[in-house]
Design a protein around this motif. Sequence first.
Motif, PDB file in Angstrom:
ATOM      1  N   TYR A 264     -31.859  49.618  55.894  1.00 53.44           N
ATOM      2  CA  TYR A 264     -31.030  50.820  55.722  1.00 53.44           C
ATOM      3  C   TYR A 264     -30.712  51.092  54.256  1.00 53.44           C
TER       4      TYR A 264
ATOM      5  N   GLU B  79     -39.310  59.588  53.479  1.00 57.88           N
ATOM      6  CA  GLU B  79     -38.863  58.215  53.716  1.00 57.88           C
ATOM      7  C   GLU B  79     -37.542  58.246  54.500  1.00 57.88           C
ATOM      8  N   HIS B  80     -37.503  57.467  55.562  1.00 55.78           N
ATOM      9  CA  HIS B  80     -36.276  57.414  56.353  1.00 55.78           C
ATOM     10  C   HIS B  80     -36.257  56.113  57.144  1.00 55.78           C
ATOM     11  N   ARG B  81     -35.105  55.792  57.658  1.00 54.97           N
ATOM     12  CA  ARG B  81     -34.937  54.574  58.434  1.00 54.97           C
ATOM     13  C   ARG B  81     -34.575  54.943  59.863  1.00 54.97           C
TER      14      ARG B  81
ATOM     15  N   ARG C 234     -44.007  54.725  46.988  1.00 54.79           N
ATOM     16  CA  ARG C 234     -42.830  54.326  47.755  1.00 54.79           C
ATOM     17  C   ARG C 234     -43.006  54.603  49.252  1.00 54.79           C
ATOM     18  N   GLU C 235     -43.674  55.721  49.542  1.00 53.07           N
ATOM     19  CA  GLU C 235     -43.812  56.106  50.956  1.00 53.07           C
ATOM     20  C   GLU C 235     -44.765  55.195  51.721  1.00 53.07           C
ATOM     21  N   ASN C 236     -45.448  54.327  50.989  1.00 54.21           N
ATOM     22  CA  ASN C 236     -46.360  53.404  51.675  1.00 54.21           C
ATOM     23  C   ASN C 236     -45.763  52.011  51.853  1.00 54.21           C
TER      24      ASN C 236
ATOM     25  N   VAL D  65     -42.970  49.757  53.910  1.00 56.78           N
ATOM     26  CA  VAL D  65     -42.154  49.774  55.131  1.00 56.78           C
ATOM     27  C   VAL D  65     -41.444  48.439  55.298  1.00 56.78           C
TER      28      VAL D  65
ATOM     29  N   LEU E  90     -32.643  50.459  51.613  1.00 58.95           N
ATOM     30  CA  LEU E  90     -33.811  50.680  50.765  1.00 58.95           C
ATOM     31  C   LEU E  90     -34.361  52.059  51.053  1.00 58.95           C
ATOM     32  N   ASP E  91     -34.656  52.812  50.019  1.00 62.88           N
ATOM     33  CA  ASP E  91     -35.180  54.150  50.280  1.00 62.88           C
ATOM     34  C   ASP E  91     -36.707  54.114  50.435  1.00 62.88           C
ATOM     35  N   THR E  92     -37.134  53.358  51.441  1.00 65.09           N
ATOM     36  CA  THR E  92     -38.539  53.338  51.826  1.00 65.09           C
ATOM     37  C   THR E  92     -38.553  53.755  53.294  1.00 65.09           C
ATOM     38  N   TYR E  93     -39.702  53.685  53.950  1.00 69.70           N
ATOM     39  CA  TYR E  93     -39.686  53.791  55.405  1.00 69.70           C
ATOM     40  C   TYR E  93     -39.127  52.483  55.951  1.00 69.70           C
ATOM     41  N   GLY E  94     -38.428  52.566  57.058  1.00 68.60           N
ATOM     42  CA  GLY E  94     -37.840  51.339  57.581  1.00 68.60           C
ATOM     43  C   GLY E  94     -37.550  51.419  59.058  1.00 68.60           C
TER      44      GLY E  94
ATOM     45  N   SER F 222     -31.135  53.493  48.838  1.00 69.56           N
ATOM     46  CA  SER F 222     -30.837  54.603  49.745  1.00 69.56           C
ATOM     47  C   SER F 222     -29.400  55.071  49.536  1.00 69.56           C
ATOM     48  N   ASP F 223     -29.058  56.178  50.197  1.00 74.39           N
ATOM     49  CA  ASP F 223     -27.711  56.721  50.010  1.00 74.39           C
ATOM     50  C   ASP F 223     -26.697  56.075  50.962  1.00 74.39           C
ATOM     51  N   GLN F 224     -27.134  55.037  51.663  1.00 72.34           N
ATOM     52  CA  GLN F 224     -26.218  54.428  52.631  1.00 72.34           C
ATOM     53  C   GLN F 224     -25.322  53.371  51.983  1.00 72.34           C
TER      54      GLN F 224
END
Lengths: 372, 624
Positions: A89, B468-470, A72-74, A76, A91-95, A42-44
């Motif tokens: 935070y 995708e987001h957190r 990737r979108e599947n 979490v 990882l660029d997945t859902y979280g 992720s960009d964090q």
Amino acid sequence: MTTTDLGMPTHGSAPVDPRGGTALVPRLEEGATTLTKKDFTSDQEVRWCPGCGDYAVLAAVQGFLPDLGLRRENIVFVSGIGCSSRFPYYLDTYGMHSIHGRAPAIATGLATSRPDLSVWVVTGDGDALSIGGNHLIHALRRNVNLTILLFNNKIYGLTKGQYSPTSEVGKVTKSTPLGSVDQPFNPVSLALGAEASFVARTMDSDRKHLTSVLRAAAEHRGTALVEIYQNCPIFNDGAFELIKDRSQQEARIVPLAAGEPVRVGAEGERQVLVRRPGGGLSFVPEAEVDGLEVVVHDPGAEDPSQAFALSRLDSTAMTHVPMGIFRDVQRPTYDDQVRAQVAAAVDTAGGPATEHDLDRLIRGKDTWVVRS
Amino acid sequence: MSSKSVQQLDRVVIRFAGDSGDGMQLTGDRFTSETAALGNDLSTLPNFPAEIRAPQGTLPGVSSFQLHFADHDVLTPGDAPDVLVAMNPAALKANLRDLPRGATVIANTDEFTKRNLAKVGYDQSPLEDGSLESWHVHPVALTSITVEALAGFRGLSRKEKERAKNMFALGLLSWMYHRPTQGTEQFLKSKFGAHPEVLEANLAALRAGLNYGETTEDFSVSYEIAPARMAAGEYRNVTGNMALAYGLVSAAHRAGVPLVLGSYPITPASDILHTLSGLKRYGVTTMQCEDEIAGIGAALGASFGGAMGVTTTSGPGVALKSETIGLGVALELPLVVVDVQRGGPSTGLPTKTEQADLLQAMFGRNGESPVAIVAPRSPADCFDTALEAVRIATTYRTPVFVLSDGYLANGSEPWRLPSVGDLPDLTVEFATAPNAVDDDGTPVFLPFLRDEETLARPWAVPGTPGLEHRVGGIEKADRTGNISYDPDNHDHMTRLRAAKIERIAASIPDLEVDDPSGEAKVLVLGWGSTYGPIAAAVRSVRNTGANVARAHLRHLNPFPANTGEVLRRYERVVVPEMNLGQLALLLRARYLVDVRSFTRVRGLPFTTVELADAIVSATQEVTP
Ligand SMILES: Cc1ncc(C[n+]2csc(CCOP(=O)(O)OP(=O)(O)O)c2C)c(N)n1
Ligand code: SF4
Ligand SMILES: [Mg+2]
């Protein structure tokens, strides 16, 4: 570290689901560009302390996730609270970074209602074993299709260094100036006692081993608990030094390999685990095993007692620390069965309920009509 | 038919009381069903001990069921019974003080033994010592007559025969009030179908009760209560818990999302879990979790995945769920929290009713953590309230409390059946595409970019590519949702979350006032299950010629937009509550109006009489 074919133990008449952990999760199409580590980053800005073991685990997970071939979108990641729980935070997945100790409960709801997701839980020794101990054991007993990464640094990192439920007796911390007095949990023993179907232990600093264990855990259908020894250089530095130090490592780490005798030590000093006539396990020099019952590791054994006995080799003194997969058996998962009950009920009734069906439901059997 | 006389009545209140093991709830249920079938309006109040089977024949073991039915609209289960069926001395003793002089007592004399009398501190049988002179007492040897009537049932033990005595009592009462018993016969057939002898015995006991009324001299009069005038339509009788469960299922259906319940058993909410667990055929997923925290966690996890996550509990469970409700506020996800309130604090009175969780729902979390709150006003209204909760939760992406209570949960009333297809369309829209562009013009998804009208953020569920987001409990930067510790951002986000809840007021109807004369100076304002008692009390005060206005709040947070204006219109506002003044506190703080509390926490609904007295004194204070 290899995983072997674990066979398919039967469990009475209960159906055994041979599908892997991600069998219902949509995969990338054939020929689609494969994802890379970068796609999972992720960009964090990562905010762990320099030298924290969490970095190595993050890198290993980001590097390994593309291998799953999933969309990737599947994927979490759900975490609790603690240094390690910041994981999603990055990882660029859902979280979801949830609340202290509750990630297994939240993940249970998500995994049960969404079979098309690969659900991962990230937790710490305090998060999973103190405040969230109840949710952890119940996730394990239910066998929800989750992969739980338990970062064990034997300390509360985020709250700045109090002892944790895995800290050794006598641990001196800010909250235990005279040393802690309470007996720690052994997370592997605890998980085995909680009916876990997959339990493994690995270490932040051994990327190869870590990755192979993660792969086996992801392939497991059911709850996979992976204890990851993780160094906290700020509040518990060197907690795993005895098994990280190259000069001692071989004498202490017991690599678990399915179908192999359980051994420890370098060539020439090798010891083999045997079962004593009374039932107890002990290491004897390789040369002296004749006539003794050598313990062969079988993670697929339905009876967890040998896996449990192996987990007990690890005293807090770290004389012999088994690493690898203690147990990997198949039994029906909670979420599959919950969904199956709903699906069967819907099927039997001839398909999803319509408004008409709902009208009939709420009418019940005992109505009367008032005419105007 | 009978040569006995028949009297017409406009209303009757009957209370069945006996030992927990005597089957009084079942008897009450059956009588209710017969009454509903006859077309009377009705309202019921079961009252049972927290212990499953307290020692037999003792006061703590008494369980009762009260039913009020009439030829006009019924608003409450009735202040005081006209008829008490007392299956033993404990039932008589526990209920006598509620029984106005002149009321009827039907007592099971077989149970008035020395031993049973002693258990509840009677030296002499009150049936014989003249102490019941002011009441009409019908001593009936219920047990022995039942056993005698079943003499032919050789396969049944004496104990088994005795167990049918509640059906005998039901038969007798059915005769007294001209209730049709076909429904009960049907019911017994489906209940005991597998045990033909038990079925026949119960049917025989029921008939014996009917015949007993018909033939015994002791009962010379029977009564008819004409059907009530009710709006045309198809009706059923429904309890609050059942209506709530059906409302949740129907709402999820109208929203087009699956219903997922995470729950942990607790009185008086468990029946919602039980009902929903039986509705798998309707696509409902239920999880009985390891505790309340896990229950709401599972619900919130399901909501994150795009389901309508619901958790059901009572006050003690809400205490455990608080932290996760706060997480729901921070994540801004739909979540419905059903609190079937009971007496507190702590374990309190598990089987009794109270409204003392309003402030817990409102404020029982750390930080500024506003949530929406709605409350049903009657058992059937639980259905509509569940729909409203789902509407608010999905539209505004917020936790919503439903504050039911023990009285609504177990009480029942006739319900004019809605048609699910005519219910409001609650279709939800998930985010499917980026909603902004970054500095370079690349489309991006901002999980905390808000809808201008509702201030709700997008609901983007896992599985949606590109979004995708957190999310997390740590404070988020406006729009992006990234972690932010910036002071101004926190101030902004805190106000935004509060403003979002306030925006709900724009989507709810104004507070309606019932003030027929337009001259009232006193307004009685209620919320939740006090609706019926307040309406009944206001009606009785108006019958004396006094003017009083009445209004009822379904939305407790936010309040309807005109609430302040309504309060200020009246010289005096009386707020009756089954707590020590929680709504009153909110109204005073919010509107600076000197509302007067009238409170009772007896674990029971208000009686019409006590409320009417309070209203009368208020009218006298303002009208010199
Ligand atoms: C309800 C609640 N209680 C206490 C805390 C404070 N807290 C945050 S993290 C933590 C311990 C974390 O330890 P561990 O799970 O081992 O994670 P680590 O930081 O070591 O990775 C505590 C006590 C909290 N956030 N929430
Ligand atoms: S405190 Fe320890 S565990 Fe936490 S980030 Fe720093 S090094 Fe890592
Ligand atoms: Mg820790």
